[in-house]
Scaffold this active site. Sequence first.
Site, mmCIF file in Angstrom:
data_model
loop_
_atom_site.group_PDB
_atom_site.id
_atom_site.type_symbol
_atom_site.label_atom_id
_atom_site.label_comp_id
_atom_site.label_asym_id
_atom_site.label_seq_id
_atom_site.Cartn_x
_atom_site.Cartn_y
_atom_site.Cartn_z
ATOM 1 N N SER A 144 0.862 -1.186 0.000
ATOM 2 C CA SER A 144 0.000 0.000 0.000
ATOM 3 C C SER A 144 0.894 1.231 0.000
ATOM 4 C CB SER A 144 -0.894 0.013 1.249
ATOM 5 O OG SER A 144 -1.450 1.297 1.463
ATOM 6 N N TYR A 157 -2.273 -1.138 10.430
ATOM 7 C CA TYR A 157 -2.273 -1.356 8.979
ATOM 8 C C TYR A 157 -1.006 -0.770 8.347
ATOM 9 C CZ TYR A 157 -3.822 -1.282 4.103
ATOM 10 O OH TYR A 157 -3.918 -1.461 2.739
#
Length: 721
Positions: A144, A157
């Site tokens: 990401s 995350y």
Amino acid sequence: VALVTGASSGLGYACAEALAKEGACVVINYHSQAEPAGELAEKIRADGGRAIAVKGDVSKEADVENLFDQTIKEFGRLDILVANSGLQKDAPSIEMTLEDWNTVLDVNLTGQFLCARAALRQFKRQEHRKDISKAVGKIIHMSSVHQLIPWAGHVNYAASKGGVDLLMKTLAQEVGEERIRVNAVAPGAIATAINEESTQGEAGKALLKLIPYGRIGAAEDVANAVVWLASDLSDYVHGTTLFIDVLITGASTGIGAVYAERFARRGHDLVLVARDKLKLEALAERLRQENHISVDVLPADLTLSSDLATVEARLREDTRIGTLINNAGIAQSGTFTEQTPDSIERLIALNVTALTRLASAAASRFAEAGEGSIVNIGSVVGLAPEFAMTVYGATKAFVLFLSQGMNVELSPKGIYIQAVLPAGTYTEIWDRAGIDTSNASKMMEVGELVDAALAALVTGASSGIGEASANKLLAAGYRVYGTSRRGPQPGQYAFPLLALDVTDDTSVKSAIEELIRLEGRIDLLVNNAGFGVAPAAAEESSVEQAKQIFDTNFLGIVRLTRAVLPHMRRQGSGRIINIGSILGIVPLPYVALYAASKHAVEGYTGALDHELRTLGIRVSVIEPAYIKTQFEAHNIEPDAKLEEYDRIRAKLTKVVSKAMAEAESPEVVAEVVVKAAQTLRPKVRYTAGTLAAKLNFILRFAPAKLLDKVVRNSLQLDARN
């Protein structure tokens, strides 16, 4: 055969579907959504493909083992792993439970490790099917943009994706030499269920303001990148996270458009900047279709403060951009007295102000990151004034001086600066300026200009003289490729590394073929790879050890030379520089085999230069003495030691250690490499460093007895009558 984890929805679903369309047999892993996973498998089978759905929790070792067992049972092998499974459990750090922290790390990071480990074990067990893929196997990690960008409220995350980045890069280092490719894709705002809150409604509208292309990414956009990474089109891409990484100004036509094509061919994602939106979009669409890359279009008139500020902001804030091609510019017809204030202001605004501000915006971030490249397009008119080009020439002289100053300041910070100074080149800039080129002397095509930088290959470039030479050549404007036995080592060097074992004919052939595929030519070969034996008597090394030394130090040069000469002969030009040693001409005891291998290099170089000179190819040898590198640390021990030499070996070890501590840096040799590469009429032999020059002088001009005395005294040998 491709295995995609977390493939029952979102990015995983799109990746599995896209890989199947390209002909892959697909294993669709799911955690709890059995129905959509089964429907996708059925859809693939209905379209003539092969697919199965397998349940499994990637955070559990037993489930991962079963997942891979089922894959091999059904299809007999595995070629591609897409480690996609991921989840979010968001909360401010102060409120986050340990359970939520562990759950996200277990799936997003540990799960990717368990799957990658299982894939690597399978890749090494199975036969390499070269008819299927150039690589033994491919692993694609789903990361990401938050591996780089902090994300408040999502600490677990973001931490997991930062871990994925280093997991990928470390695995790439470990297995690259085994032709297993490991890469990652780092999506930003993609319209999937996991991002529903941030991509829809008012949040989606706010997000769109940050996306110049005017739309939020779809899962298919990511899947296309995965398909490219899984294909042989990306065979040279290893240890890389796909980001948008090159911003090109003036990209709609001419020089900018050709730069865009060249970068696209190499798999780089692009941001294209120019005034003509229609031409930009047409070029962008073609590059996407031909190269399966992502291209952002950013329409801007860089003479307008608002548009210039927008592009500056993109360069400062977009951490994915690692290269700036500063190409936008205009010409101007008429004599100096015919110029109007408005025309002068516009010329300076684009050619000077915009270029400088964009370079500044990029350089600030590149300096913090310790890497980046800026290419400023100038003109030969900045060096040699031409009639009716006074102001234009002045702006291009500024570009040259700016680039030289930037290089002095920024190259120590890991930033590569290049100024390109074309002569007359066919582009639309002349038509826009009202200049008739029909009667001009021969002009370059744009492709000739963009490809004008010379391609260089430096063997043994992972450290020492090889690394220093590669960096010096890079600073001198060459497109440089290094080699090492370990192959690509992402993020460690300012130049790409190719895997190469100079003692292996197949490895040599593959490396040169790869370079020609990437560059289409080779202009300079620096043969540097080599090793020695720790100081010892000649009789303490076996014949096998002697063969081993010659196989690398001499025959390695022969192999590389034979591989590049057909290309250089076809080009009608080329340079070969062999790193020899002053020991190739000055006899030094207790390094007999190493000295003999370097003496062979001397003879080979001299003869070869005579043979090739009429073909436009020159060959030189560089003769350093002691150079402060890790070379001595890599010396092998003699394999037939004798007690009679124990005392002298111990003494020599101390002498050599002292000499190495006082030795000159590898940059001394690298400077001679650049000199030999660039001079119009190169010499066959160059010394490098003070000691080598002194020994060479004594050899040439002093009585033989004096050289004999210098050699023995330097090693503190006890003379015997």
